[in-house]
Design an enzyme around this catalytic site. Structure first.
Site, short mmCIF file in Angstrom:
data_model
loop_
_atom_site.label_atom_id
_atom_site.label_comp_id
_atom_site.label_asym_id
_atom_site.label_seq_id
_atom_site.Cartn_x
_atom_site.Cartn_y
_atom_site.Cartn_z
N ASP A 78 38.99 50.41 51.12
CA ASP A 78 40.43 50.16 51.07
C ASP A 78 41.19 51.41 51.51
O ASP A 78 41.13 52.44 50.85
CB ASP A 78 40.85 49.78 49.65
CG ASP A 78 42.34 49.48 49.54
OD1 ASP A 78 42.70 48.29 49.63
OD2 ASP A 78 43.12 50.43 49.38
N TYR A 131 47.84 56.63 53.87
CA TYR A 131 46.80 57.57 53.47
C TYR A 131 46.40 58.53 54.59
O TYR A 131 45.73 59.53 54.34
CB TYR A 131 45.54 56.82 53.00
CG TYR A 131 45.75 55.82 51.90
CD1 TYR A 131 46.93 55.77 51.17
CD2 TYR A 131 44.75 54.91 51.58
CE1 TYR A 131 47.12 54.83 50.16
CE2 TYR A 131 44.92 53.97 50.57
CZ TYR A 131 46.11 53.94 49.87
OH TYR A 131 46.28 53.00 48.88
N LYS A 179 47.03 48.75 55.15
CA LYS A 179 48.35 48.33 54.67
C LYS A 179 49.45 48.92 55.55
O LYS A 179 49.29 50.01 56.11
CB LYS A 179 48.57 48.80 53.23
CG LYS A 179 47.41 48.57 52.29
CD LYS A 179 47.66 49.19 50.93
CE LYS A 179 46.40 49.19 50.07
NZ LYS A 179 45.44 50.24 50.48
N HIS A 223 52.48 46.93 51.90
CA HIS A 223 52.08 47.93 50.91
C HIS A 223 53.00 47.98 49.70
O HIS A 223 52.58 48.37 48.61
CB HIS A 223 52.03 49.31 51.58
CG HIS A 223 51.19 50.31 50.87
ND1 HIS A 223 50.61 51.39 51.50
CD2 HIS A 223 50.81 50.44 49.58
CE1 HIS A 223 49.92 52.11 50.64
NE2 HIS A 223 50.04 51.55 49.46
#
Length: 280
Positions: free
Chosen positions: A47, A52, A77, A110
């Site tokens: 994930d 990120y 996301k 998200h």
């Protein structure tokens, strides 16, 4: 309860399946190595997210692994600045490039910060990507029942979210959202199931861990899975990556589950930055 195993999956409302246990890579400084270690230990679910800034490292791990792409479930996301139809679709294309893959198994909106219009437009963009085969499934993260209800009533929305990814653990059991998702056949996925380590010293959890000869982290992950929830604990420590998947040789009994159920503090137990109910 059916026995849980390393290959246990959850069937989503579109008929696809997702491995119930995955590796989260938020703020992972050794993302590629963590993914490869996870693959070696039996994980088949990663994930990540645009936010990120490590989709490329996940892609490098996919390329470096001897496992076929079809055996790894990949989620990413789209963050709220891209919540227009055009930008959300472009976000998918950009994620695919960084991940070095032709498709993603799951793509999420998200967060709900962009409001009803932004959430609606982002969803339309993801639907466009599904129609072109770029994504197999789409879902949401940090959404409340009201957010999902409003989305499903919006013009042009044809696909129901398959999953809602939320902070969920014994101290924030998200009963309202979980109950709604169960009723609507939307899977629940737990991020930060280990509370970023902040609650693992809880005496109840430690006592249950001692009873089973397991660590507090293993007890918490096992609890999440026994709720039928998908879990994505994050770690980049090789020993903990292994430990977090070594949870299939014991089962929490009714007394364990009752004691853990009493730990719930609702949103007061929230350890992350997100309270889904704070957004209209």
């Amino acid at each position: 309860m059916s026995p849980l195993g390393i290959g246990t999956t959850v069937t989503l409302n579109n008929g696809t399946t997702i491995p119930q246990l995955g590796l989260g890579v938020f703020n992972s400084s050794t993302c590629k190595d963590a993914c490869l270690k996870a693959f070696d230990d039996g994980y088949r679910h990663i994930d990540t997210a645009q936010l990120y800034d490590n989709e490329e490292e996940v892609g490098n791990a996919l390329k470096s692994s001897s496992l076929p792409r079809s055996s790894i479930y990949v989620t990413s996301k789209v963050w709220d600045p891209q919540h227009t139809r055009k930008d959300a679709y472009k976000a998918v294309v950009d994620s695919l490039k960084r991940l070095q893959t032709d498709y993603m198994d799951l793509y999420l909106v998200h967060n709900p910060k962009s409001g009803p219009s932004g959430r609606h437009q982002a969803w339309l963009g993801l639907q466009d990507a599904v129609a072109e085969g770029k994504i197999k499934s789409i879902g949401v993260s940090n959404f409340t029942p009201a957010h999902i209800d409003a989305l499903m009533k919006s013009e042009g929305v044809k696909i129901k979210p398959v999953i809602n990814q939320i902070e969920l653990h014994p101290w924030n059991q998200q009963k309202e959202i979980s109950s709604y998702c169960k009723k609507e056949n939307i899977a629940v996925q737990a991020y930060s199931p280990l509370t970023q380590g902040k609650k693992l010293g809880d005496p109840v959890i430690r006592e249950i861990a001692g009873k089973h000869g397991k660590s507090p982290a293993q007890v918490v992950i096992r609890w999440v899975l026994q709720q039928g929830v998908v879990a994505i604990p994050k770690s980049e420590n090789p020993n903990r990556i292994k430990e977090n998947i070594d949870i299939y040789d014991f089962e929490l009994d009714e007394n364990d589950l009752l004691r853990i159920s009493k730990l719930d503090q609702g949103m007061k137990g929230n350890i992350g930055a997100w309270n889904p109910f704070a957004y209209e």
